[in-house]
Design an enzyme around this catalytic site. Structure first.
Site, PDB file in Angstrom:
ATOM      1  N   CYS A  83       0.813  -1.217   0.000  1.00 27.77           N
ATOM      2  CA  CYS A  83       0.000   0.000   0.000  1.00 27.77           C
ATOM      3  C   CYS A  83       0.851   1.274   0.000  1.00 27.77           C
ATOM      4  O   CYS A  83       1.428   1.616  -1.011  1.00 27.77           O
ATOM      5  CB  CYS A  83      -1.024  -0.032   1.125  1.00 27.77           C
ATOM      6  SG  CYS A  83      -2.352   1.191   0.899  1.00 27.77           S
ATOM      7  N   HIS A 164      -4.576  -4.376   0.162  1.00 23.64           N
ATOM      8  CA  HIS A 164      -4.339  -4.951   1.489  1.00 23.64           C
ATOM      9  C   HIS A 164      -4.688  -6.428   1.448  1.00 23.64           C
ATOM     10  O   HIS A 164      -5.849  -6.805   1.588  1.00 23.64           O
ATOM     11  CB  HIS A 164      -5.199  -4.231   2.536  1.00 23.64           C
ATOM     12  CG  HIS A 164      -4.668  -2.911   2.943  1.00 23.64           C
ATOM     13  ND1 HIS A 164      -4.092  -2.711   4.173  1.00 23.64           N
ATOM     14  CD2 HIS A 164      -4.602  -1.728   2.297  1.00 23.64           C
ATOM     15  CE1 HIS A 164      -3.711  -1.446   4.272  1.00 23.64           C
ATOM     16  NE2 HIS A 164      -4.014  -0.838   3.144  1.00 23.64           N
ATOM     17  N   GLU A 166      -4.173  -8.548   3.596  1.00 28.23           N
ATOM     18  CA  GLU A 166      -4.589  -9.001   4.921  1.00 28.23           C
ATOM     19  C   GLU A 166      -6.030  -8.633   5.254  1.00 28.23           C
ATOM     20  O   GLU A 166      -6.555  -9.031   6.285  1.00 28.23           O
ATOM     21  CB  GLU A 166      -3.641  -8.423   5.981  1.00 28.23           C
ATOM     22  CG  GLU A 166      -3.763  -6.936   6.208  1.00 28.23           C
ATOM     23  CD  GLU A 166      -3.107  -6.057   5.152  1.00 28.23           C
ATOM     24  OE1 GLU A 166      -3.179  -4.817   5.310  1.00 28.23           O
ATOM     25  OE2 GLU A 166      -2.534  -6.571   4.179  1.00 28.23           O
TER      26      GLU A 166
END
Length: 188
Positions: A83, A164, A166
């Site tokens: 990011c 992202h 995650e």
């Protein structure tokens, strides 16, 4: 072993959890506490996400992230950026950064990551952007053919992603993370 640089984003903890799930021994260190020795000693350095303008010349955090990324690349040591750190890496490679017309906060997109479609969650206000067909010696660019938004980068010893992996929105997060780590750790 992986050292994750916390660039002031709560997603960092979940990213570290995913890395652990993939079998890595993970430590997290804040951007303003990591030493140059830490950076050099990490087997895999993961420079994480965070808020803010990646081009802000007055930000000590942005300046330090640039130093961390440049140090790893100069050493040809394995690096993964996510990011905000992806944007900084892209900028260091000569790719333009631009604010998005509308921020991507919790937006799920299916994007092409080096020939693989991946459903990923995005939380960015800025993006790296290049014209279709842009090439940089030694760097592969995965970008939207219509907008030029750069979703991922990879080259010898490094890999990078805008989304992202995650996030709960990233249905293909683990497999994409695994791919990018394998690329970053691959011998030349």
């Amino acid at each position: 072993r992986a050292l994750v640089i916390d660039a002031e984003d709560r997603f960092t903890t979940m990213l570290a959890h995913q890395l652990s799930h993939l079998g890595l021994d993970v430590s997290i260190v804040p951007w303003d506490a990591v030493t140059d020795d830490d950076i050099g000693a990490a087997e895999l350095l993961v420079s994480g996400p965070g808020p803010g303008d990646p081009l802000d010349p007055s930000s000590a955090r942005m300046a330090r992230l640039r130093e961390i990324i440049a140090r790893r690349r100069a050493a040809s040591a394995p690096l993964l950026t996510v990011c905000l750190s992806h944007q900084i890496l892209a900028s260091e490679l000569g790719i333009d950064l631009a604010p998005l017309a509308q921020p991507h906060q919790g937006l799920q997109l299916t994007v092409d990551i080096f020939g693989q479609p991946a459903s990923i969650g995005f939380y960015n206000t800025f993006t790296a952007r290049c014209a279709s067909g842009t090439t940089i010696a030694g760097v592969e660019i995965a970008a939207d053919p219509a907008t030029g938004d750069v979703y991922a980068l990879r080259g010898t010893g490094f890999a990078s992603v805008q989304g992202h992996l995650e996030s709960i929105l990233s249905r293909d997060g683990m497999s994409t993370l695994h791919q990018l780590i394998e690329w970053a750790l691959a011998p030349e």
